[in-house]
Scaffold this motif. Sequence first.
Motif, PDB file in Angstrom:
ATOM      1  N   THR A 159      71.718  89.743  25.152  1.00 45.94           N
ATOM      2  CA  THR A 159      70.582  88.968  24.672  1.00 45.94           C
ATOM      3  C   THR A 159      70.690  87.540  25.187  1.00 45.94           C
ATOM      4  OG1 THR A 159      71.706  88.321  22.619  1.00 45.94           O
ATOM      5  CG2 THR A 159      70.404  90.351  22.579  1.00 45.94           C
TER       6      THR A 159
ATOM      7  N   THR B 175      64.364  85.501  21.288  1.00 44.31           N
ATOM      8  CA  THR B 175      65.600  86.108  21.791  1.00 44.31           C
ATOM      9  C   THR B 175      65.192  87.254  22.705  1.00 44.31           C
ATOM     10  OG1 THR B 175      66.836  85.536  19.810  1.00 44.31           O
ATOM     11  CG2 THR B 175      67.731  87.286  21.199  1.00 44.31           C
ATOM     12  N   TYR B 176      65.590  87.167  23.973  1.00 41.45           N
ATOM     13  CA  TYR B 176      65.215  88.178  24.933  1.00 41.45           C
ATOM     14  C   TYR B 176      66.355  89.186  25.084  1.00 41.45           C
ATOM     15  CZ  TYR B 176      63.510  90.480  29.091  1.00 41.45           C
ATOM     16  OH  TYR B 176      63.064  91.429  29.969  1.00 41.45           O
ATOM     17  N   HIS B 177      66.011  90.469  25.025  1.00 40.98           N
ATOM     18  CA  HIS B 177      66.993  91.531  25.147  1.00 40.98           C
ATOM     19  C   HIS B 177      66.925  92.097  26.565  1.00 40.98           C
ATOM     20  CE1 HIS B 177      67.790  91.756  20.768  1.00 40.98           C
ATOM     21  NE2 HIS B 177      66.538  91.362  20.702  1.00 40.98           N
ATOM     22  N   ASN B 178      68.037  92.010  27.293  1.00 40.88           N
ATOM     23  CA  ASN B 178      68.088  92.534  28.664  1.00 40.88           C
ATOM     24  C   ASN B 178      67.919  94.043  28.666  1.00 40.88           C
ATOM     25  OD1 ASN B 178      68.493  90.171  30.208  1.00 40.88           O
ATOM     26  ND2 ASN B 178      70.615  90.067  29.540  1.00 40.88           N
TER      27      ASN B 178
END
Length: 312
Positions: free
Chosen positions: A267, A309-312
């Motif tokens: 993340t 929050t960015y989740h790969n």
Amino acid sequence: MKRGCAIRTVATGGALALALSGCGGGGDGKASGPGGAAAKPAARATAPAGGWPQPENGRLTAKMCGLLTDDDYARFGHERMPLENGAPAQDGSNTIGCMYILGDQLTLSLQRTAQGAKIAFRQGVAEHQDRRKGKQSVLASNVVQGADESWFDYSTLGGDVSEYEVEARRGALTVGIILSEVPQHPDKDPKGILAGLAGLVLQRLPNVGKADTGTVHQVKYVLWGSGPVSKQVVYNDPVSNKTVTLAGVKLPWHKEFPMPDTGDQPTAALSVTGASALPTGVIGCEILVDGKSVEKKAPDGFMNFCSTTYHN
């Protein structure tokens, strides 16, 4: 290197050591000694039964400490002591460290993308230069044959000018070697020794790091508003995980940068804040990943904040 020190890791935002002057990429294929003469290459060693150790299921293993042998060092004129510790890094990164008695080291790191390794490499060289401020330096770049970029200098972790290190990156693979010589028997050409050893590692891992196994995302922060100038812009750089503050920014404003998928940080915290220079001004904000909006707020008041929050 201080004896018994912890294994250094290579992760995005960290460093195995590596856009600064004197540290550019594009290796010229020449490993030179202090006087500029090309170092004599070591004789080609015979691969062990089964071949040189390679990654297993994409992960580096302690077996890869065997990529360099005592004979390899001896051919370059350096005596390596027995292995003291060889193990994966404890932070979850795809990194192994091999430490030998008296301080010689071999470190390997494999990221998911060449872009991720490139960012970490350049952050590492910047950190190295910071640590060497006010100290003697023999920094040289493009010293390892077969590398995309590389550098050589005194090692900074131990603070001893009898210790040298080299870092080399090819694609997503980074190789680091520390050479700790015995003062009574100094190495005649530490640059040539280290460049030659790093070159051997790359030769013995011919395909490792050449193909990306992850994605490089493109992050974009955007601010706009009714006022001509934003008093202050604050954003989080997800690669270095550092907060950046800018003043007197003209609107509209945007910032774009790559965000490699490291696999070790699933993340990423993305945030941007804008504050208008005028109390009557209004500011809007937006965060985009790969061209898709993941957070957006319309202009509302002299300050606005976008975060996700960015989740790969």
